[in-house]
Design a protein around this motif. Structure first.
Motif, PDB file in Angstrom:
ATOM      1  N   VAL A  24      30.980 -41.886  -0.088  1.00 38.27           N
ATOM      2  CA  VAL A  24      31.057 -43.414   0.340  1.00 38.27           C
ATOM      3  C   VAL A  24      30.141 -43.372   1.712  1.00 38.27           C
ATOM      4  O   VAL A  24      30.177 -42.534   2.366  1.00 38.27           O
ATOM      5  N   ASP A  89      26.065 -45.960  -4.459  1.00 37.60           N
ATOM      6  CA  ASP A  89      26.963 -46.180  -5.688  1.00 37.60           C
ATOM      7  C   ASP A  89      28.209 -46.859  -5.021  1.00 37.60           C
ATOM      8  O   ASP A  89      29.075 -47.661  -5.546  1.00 37.60           O
ATOM      9  N   ARG A  90      28.754 -46.203  -3.839  1.00 37.83           N
ATOM     10  CA  ARG A  90      30.029 -46.547  -3.398  1.00 37.83           C
ATOM     11  C   ARG A  90      29.928 -46.722  -1.695  1.00 37.83           C
ATOM     12  O   ARG A  90      29.184 -45.851  -1.033  1.00 37.83           O
ATOM     13  N   CYS A  91      30.201 -47.986  -1.297  1.00 30.84           N
ATOM     14  CA  CYS A  91      29.898 -48.026   0.100  1.00 30.84           C
ATOM     15  C   CYS A  91      30.969 -48.758   0.986  1.00 30.84           C
ATOM     16  O   CYS A  91      31.795 -49.942   0.099  1.00 30.84           O
ATOM     17  N   ARG A 110      29.566 -56.691  -6.422  1.00 30.07           N
ATOM     18  CA  ARG A 110      29.639 -55.266  -6.825  1.00 30.07           C
ATOM     19  C   ARG A 110      31.174 -54.806  -6.646  1.00 30.07           C
ATOM     20  O   ARG A 110      31.513 -53.813  -5.747  1.00 30.07           O
ATOM     21  N   ALA A 112      32.950 -52.756  -8.022  1.00 29.87           N
ATOM     22  CA  ALA A 112      33.454 -51.251  -8.152  1.00 29.87           C
ATOM     23  C   ALA A 112      32.490 -50.371  -7.225  1.00 29.87           C
ATOM     24  O   ALA A 112      32.873 -49.396  -6.758  1.00 29.87           O
ATOM     25  N   GLY A 113      31.460 -51.171  -6.635  1.00 30.81           N
ATOM     26  CA  GLY A 113      30.458 -50.185  -5.802  1.00 30.81           C
ATOM     27  C   GLY A 113      30.950 -50.425  -4.264  1.00 30.81           C
ATOM     28  O   GLY A 113      30.585 -49.834  -3.314  1.00 30.81           O
ATOM     29  N   THR A 115      33.912 -50.376  -1.656  1.00 34.82           N
ATOM     30  CA  THR A 115      35.329 -49.890  -1.934  1.00 34.82           C
ATOM     31  C   THR A 115      36.190 -50.646  -0.769  1.00 34.82           C
ATOM     32  O   THR A 115      37.360 -50.892  -0.914  1.00 34.82           O
ATOM     33  N   GLN A 225      38.588 -56.481  -2.836  1.00 35.57           N
ATOM     34  CA  GLN A 225      38.958 -55.453  -2.279  1.00 35.57           C
ATOM     35  C   GLN A 225      39.765 -55.402  -0.999  1.00 35.57           C
ATOM     36  O   GLN A 225      39.988 -56.474  -0.467  1.00 35.57           O
TER      37      GLN A 225
END
Length: 283
Positions: A24, A89-91, A110, A112-113, A115, A225
């Motif tokens: 992340v 991809d994840r932040c 995003r 899924a991207g 968090t 989220q």
């Protein structure tokens, strides 16, 4: 310290710190009229333990344009493309003030991207309503003055030499910084000059003129989220009622209050802000 910056896909950015074991990245998005430089002291605190990327929102900072072009959907698209190009991809998206709408748009685009969102001084429910309907300032002149100061300060770029003069004068600090910080004379000079060195953009004026067309409530409500709020206890733009109303709109999982702090925690108390950004939620 100053960090080297690069530009990719029209986005100016800095990238510092090690890869997180969880993969992340912390993406820092500046506020109204700001630039990635506002996060310098926070990056100093974060980079020993996590990868942190700070960006200029297109149209702001050193990517500002003479005409001040800006639109939330365009900014979300460009930042999303930047994340793809950088392989992020994840932040966790950390935004300041009114850029909460850009952060919200990015989270919705995003699912899924992104968090989590951390909205720093971003519970601007009443302020956003006032920007859309200026007549509301008659009901709350203090809030109206604070909102007007935020927009006015963000429009015009200030040369570094003037920032240095401002930082050196207690009188000028008090006269100009009172809407933004709790203690204008207590901010370290080097942080003040560096953080504001890229500020000012005509895009701020464009945002003000188009505020009526930005559906602030809808943008925030679209976020699925978890959301954390960080608020200064002396922020002139945010009251407990703003926090309560935002709780009704978003899935707020934590509210953290920084004592003796105004609307700019990244300048007033970067160490505590960094600790809150990375601290796990308590069970």
């Amino acid at each position: 310290m100053r960090y080297p910056t690069r530009t990719e896909g029209g986005i100016r950015y800095l990238d510092a710190g090690p890869e997180s074991p969880t993969g992340v990245t912390h993406l820092l998005v500046h506020g109204l009229g700001g630039s990635l430089e506002q996060w310098t002291a926070v990056v100093d605190e974060l980079r020993p333990t996590t990868r942190v990327v700070a960006i200029d929102i297109p149209g702001f900072g050193h990517s500002r344009t003479r005409r001040g072009h800006f639109a939330v959907p365009d900014a979300v698209r460009d930042i999303s493309g930047f994340l793809d190009a950088r392989g992020i991809d994840r932040c966790v998206v950390v935004s300041h003030s009114i850029s909460c709408v850009v952060a919200a748009g990015l989270a919705a685009a995003r699912p899924a991207g992104v968090t989590k969102l951390v909205l720093v001084s971003g519970a601007l429910v009443r302020a956003s309503e006032l920007a859309q309907h200026p007549g509301l300032a008659l009901r709350d002149p203090a809030l109206g003055l604070a909102v007007a100061a935020q927009f006015a300060a963000g429009v015009v770029p200030v040369p570094r030499v003037l920032l240095t003069a401002l930082a050196a004068s207690r009188l000028l600090r008090t006269a100009t910084l009172w809407p933004f910080v709790a203690s204008p004379t207590g901010v370290p000079t080097e942080h003040l000059v560096e953080a504001l060195s890229g500020s000012g953009s005509l895009a701020v004026l464009r945002i003000l003129l188009s505020a009526h067309s930005i559906d602030h409530h809808r943008l925030l409500a679209a976020v699925e989220q978890p959301v954390e709020l960080v608020v200064g206890d002396r922020d002139r733009l945010i009251s407990p009622s703003d926090v309560a109303r935002l709780r009704a709109i978003m899935r707020v999982t934590r509210v953290s209050v920084i004592p003796d702090c105004g609307h700019w925690p990244w300048l007033e108390n970067p160490a505590e802000l960094a600790a809150l950004i990375t601290s796990p939620e308590r069970a």
